[in-house]
Scaffold this active site. Structure first.
Site, PDB file in Angstrom:
ATOM      1  N   GLU A 262      41.738  57.126  36.019  1.00 40.53           N
ATOM      2  CA  GLU A 262      40.414  56.530  36.033  1.00 40.53           C
ATOM      3  C   GLU A 262      40.062  55.864  34.717  1.00 40.53           C
ATOM      4  O   GLU A 262      39.494  54.787  34.694  1.00 40.53           O
ATOM      5  CB  GLU A 262      39.375  57.611  36.354  1.00 40.53           C
ATOM      6  CG  GLU A 262      39.374  58.065  37.785  1.00 40.53           C
ATOM      7  CD  GLU A 262      39.023  56.938  38.737  1.00 40.53           C
ATOM      8  OE1 GLU A 262      39.411  57.038  39.905  1.00 40.53           O
ATOM      9  OE2 GLU A 262      38.394  55.958  38.361  1.00 40.53           O
ATOM     10  N   ARG A 266      39.485  51.770  34.746  1.00 43.34           N
ATOM     11  CA  ARG A 266      38.099  51.349  34.518  1.00 43.34           C
ATOM     12  C   ARG A 266      37.864  50.927  33.073  1.00 43.34           C
ATOM     13  O   ARG A 266      37.392  49.818  32.812  1.00 43.34           O
ATOM     14  CB  ARG A 266      37.138  52.471  34.904  1.00 43.34           C
ATOM     15  CG  ARG A 266      37.281  52.904  36.348  1.00 43.34           C
ATOM     16  CD  ARG A 266      36.039  53.614  36.839  1.00 43.34           C
ATOM     17  NE  ARG A 266      36.321  54.478  37.981  1.00 43.34           N
ATOM     18  CZ  ARG A 266      35.405  54.968  38.796  1.00 43.34           C
ATOM     19  NH1 ARG A 266      34.138  54.686  38.606  1.00 43.34           N
ATOM     20  NH2 ARG A 266      35.740  55.747  39.805  1.00 43.34           N
ATOM     21  N   ASP A 396      48.757  54.315  47.347  1.00 39.63           N
ATOM     22  CA  ASP A 396      48.405  52.903  47.439  1.00 39.63           C
ATOM     23  C   ASP A 396      48.721  52.005  46.248  1.00 39.63           C
ATOM     24  O   ASP A 396      49.536  51.092  46.333  1.00 39.63           O
ATOM     25  CB  ASP A 396      46.922  52.760  47.801  1.00 39.63           C
ATOM     26  CG  ASP A 396      46.022  53.645  46.955  1.00 39.63           C
ATOM     27  OD1 ASP A 396      46.503  54.200  45.971  1.00 39.63           O
ATOM     28  OD2 ASP A 396      44.833  53.769  47.296  1.00 39.63           O
ATOM     29  N   GLU A 530      37.872  47.820  49.421  1.00 45.47           N
ATOM     30  CA  GLU A 530      39.229  47.425  49.831  1.00 45.47           C
ATOM     31  C   GLU A 530      39.266  46.404  50.964  1.00 45.47           C
ATOM     32  O   GLU A 530      40.108  45.498  50.968  1.00 45.47           O
ATOM     33  CB  GLU A 530      40.043  48.668  50.203  1.00 45.47           C
ATOM     34  CG  GLU A 530      40.389  49.566  49.040  1.00 45.47           C
ATOM     35  CD  GLU A 530      39.226  50.418  48.583  1.00 45.47           C
ATOM     36  OE1 GLU A 530      39.222  50.837  47.399  1.00 45.47           O
ATOM     37  OE2 GLU A 530      38.312  50.670  49.400  1.00 45.47           O
TER      38      GLU A 530
END
Length: 644
Positions: A262, A266, A396, A530
């Protein structure tokens, strides 16, 4: 005195009989063996070894050694998106099953799915390893051969970053829609500023800020995530506010437990993109400082980083408590490459690139079941932990970063290209399915058994497959474009079949269901991007007007069901006619959802795909054209900057 504790032995020891001396010596030798064995052979004994070794004799670092393997194991978990994006866990976390608590982190983002940030508390399955000073100081203290020139970088772009006319579309209706998205961004930002300034995210119902534990004490996630969105939308006053906060208030000297994934996607991604778009040195300074703090996570026997790291001086790291056997997550350690390559480019220090290339090297050594990459890998043994494969949560963005690494290298990274298309072949062979109703979807694979479920997180794959269509095997371009369109259509169906016209967290294709959630725990929507992401890519690749229409449907649904008095909120049940809000305006809504919508209604030269690759948080990173950079660089002794 030890002798006094031995029955029948005098204090002087002079009266010991031969048999007693033998027993006593045996006892001492066993004790010494036990102590030194513990010091030198237990897993975390490196800290104790340093007691006996001088600084010049410090033990060799095992990170990246050739004989180490590195991969993850598949754990079923309904995690969140920073987690890198959601799934069901075999080892269930102790979290409430109410949809209201499924909105927090994204290991949140692409790897772990939907667990609330409030509930985010990584258990330390293993004692964290000691920080290696030689590694942790490498990024900023090592001698750098080159420095980066932003002016030189701009000369290597094929088109201006913001296009000829800020990406303004010529069609009045499309322009009107784009302006609506811009208004949504300003509304979300203004409320964040009013009620949650400096906190990580806004709680719009209660009009207060949310911090959470996911970022290890870092603050302002929504600010850093919004920098590039504000800039490309021309919201310059708001951008300047965000820049000033980064300069004056972004404190990187935190001492908390952070998600490596994260923080990377980010904060590192957001600061990198802000620097490349604006040239403001403060962003470069901050991102290099933060990048250095992430390096200790790689101090494992295999070089595969653990998922949680203390950003303070200790630099300790450990695996998620819910991850099987202390494993690392494929979508987490596989979602570092883009950012770390750019950290090396900006710093002139190869250590960042070396770390992620070592991950790739180790992955290539691994035996893959049916050519598939399981989601869980032990960073200690280098073995797969479980054979669970998913292109959604937990897996993913690993695949996303393979094709994007190839594209970002100006199509020179042949290894990434080979890995991506080999993985795609295995996915098509084993996971891609067609429903009785004709919908194409990507199932999950659990030790050879298909689970006919597709998560919202997996809906990014339409866009991923689309941008990879040009460079696949000869004669396969149209096949990949068709597959991308079919998957994007299926994901649109998951939206259109709900009462709110927003999609659920996961939907199934069994028991008579098609593209609908059959479990109460899968019905929520937390402002995820998404599906819209795939609309944007497919529009740019095909210019089929349906993608813009589908995007506008999403705008209308967001306005009707997610907009509240003080921002935007996720909802708990997309099938309910009367919505219940979850009271969280996710930072990725500002970074991704609204940015992708804005780009969908803009001309293609705004952040042209020829020049820019988006990280998994939608932060644009430039294609690295090494030949061009070298041609425009001069030696430092000429008084100008040099690049490698």
């Amino acid at each position: 005195m030890v002798l006094r504790k031995l029955p029948g032995v005098s204090a002087s020891g002079m009266g010991l009989r031969l048999s007693q001396k033998f027993v006593f010596l045996l006892f001492l030798s066993g004790l010494v063996t036990l102590c030194f064995g513990a010091l030198f052979f237990l897993p975390d004994s490196v800290r104790l070894k340093r007691i006996f070794l001088s600084k010049n004799e410090s033990p060799a670092v095992t990170v990246g050694s050739d004989n180490e393997l590195s991969k993850k194991v598949p754990v079923d978990q309904e995690h969140q998106r920073t987690g890198l994006k959601g799934v069901e866990a075999i080892v269930k976390p102790k979290v409430s099953r109410k949809p209201s608590v499924t909105h927090g982190a994204r290991t949140v983002e692409r790897s772990v799915g939907s667990r609330a940030q409030d509930e985010w508390s990584p258990a330390r399955a293993h004692e964290p390893p000691a920080r290696d000073e030689r590694v942790t100081s490498a990024a900023l203290n090592a001698p750098h051969g080159t420095t980066f020139s932003h002016e030189t970088f701009k000369k290597c772009l094929l088109k201006p970053a913001l296009g000829k006319d800020q990406g303004n579309p010529s069609d009045p209706e499309t322009l009107k829609r784009r302006e609506k998205v811009k208004e949504m961004m300003k509304f979300a930002w203004d409320n964040y500023k009013s009620y949650a300034w400096g906190k990580n995210e806004l709680r719009p119902l209660t009009k207060n800020g949310h911090i959470g534990n996911m970022f290890g004490g870092l603050r302002g996630a929504s600010i850093v995530d919004s920098l590039d969105t504000l800039y490309i939308m021309g919201l310059m006053e708001e951008y300047e506010e965000a820049k000033e906060w980064v300069q004056n208030s972004l404190d990187l000297n935190s001492n908390g437990e952070a998600s490596l994934f994260e923080v990377n996607i980010r904060y590192v991604g957001g600061l990198l993109s802000a620097f490349y778009l604006t040239g403001a040195e403060i962003f470069k300074q901050k991102v290099l400082e933060l990048g250095e703090k992430l390096l200790p996570a790689f101090n494992t026997p295999t070089g595969i980083p653990r998922g949680v790291i203390n950003l303070g001086s200790s630099g300790t790291s450990w695996s998620w408590g819910w991850a099987s056997a202390g494993s690392s997550i494929l979508a987490e350690f596989g979602t570092l490459h883009l950012e770390f390559v750019h950290l090396s480019q900006l710093s002139g220090n190869p250590v960042f690139t070396e770390k992620v290339m070592n991950i790739r090297k180790l992955l290539n050594k691994m035996e893959k079941p049916h050519g598939l990459y399981p989601n869980f890998l032990s960073p200690v043994s280098g073995n797969w932990v479980q054979h669970h494969v998913s292109i959604g949560g937990l897996g993913d963005s690993f695949y996303e970063y393979l094709i994007k690494s190839f594209l970002m290298s100006d199509k020179t990274d042949e290894e990434a290209k080979k890995m991506y298309y080999s993985a795609m072949e295995a996915i098509e062979t084993n996971l891609v399915q067609k429903s009785p109703g004709g919908l194409t979807y990507v199932a999950e694979w659990r030790g050879g058994i298909l689970d006919h479920k597709m998560g919202h997180l997996a809906c990014f794959s339409g866009g991923m497959i689309g941008i990879g269509a040009d460079d696949g095997p000869v004669g396969q371009k149209q096949h990949y474009l068709d597959l991308a369109a079919e998957i994007t259509h299926t994901c649109h169906e998951s939206y259109s079949r709900s009462a709110t016209k927003l999609g659920p967290e996961a939907f199934r294709f069994d028991g008579g269901a098609e593209a609908t959630a059959t479990r109460l725990s899968d019905r929520y929507y937390i402002l995820r991007p998404e599906v819209i992401e795939s609309y944007m890519y497919m529009w740019r690749l095909t210019h089929d007007p349906k993608y813009r229409e589908w995007g506008w449907e999403a705008v209308e649904a967001l306005e009707k069901h997610c907009r509240v008095d003080a921002g935007f909120s996720g909802i708990r049940d997309v099938y309910a006619s009367t919505v219940s809000h979850d009271n969280m305006q996710q930072s990725f809504f500002l970074s991704e959802t609204l940015k992708y919508l804005y780009l969908l209604f803009s001309d293609d030269d705004l952040l042209s795909l020829e020049d820019w690759v988006f990280n998994t948080e939608a932060h644009p990173l430039p294609v690295v054209r090494k030949t061009c950079l070298q041609e425009h660089s001069t030696r430092p002794d000429d008084g100008q900057t040099t690049l490698e």
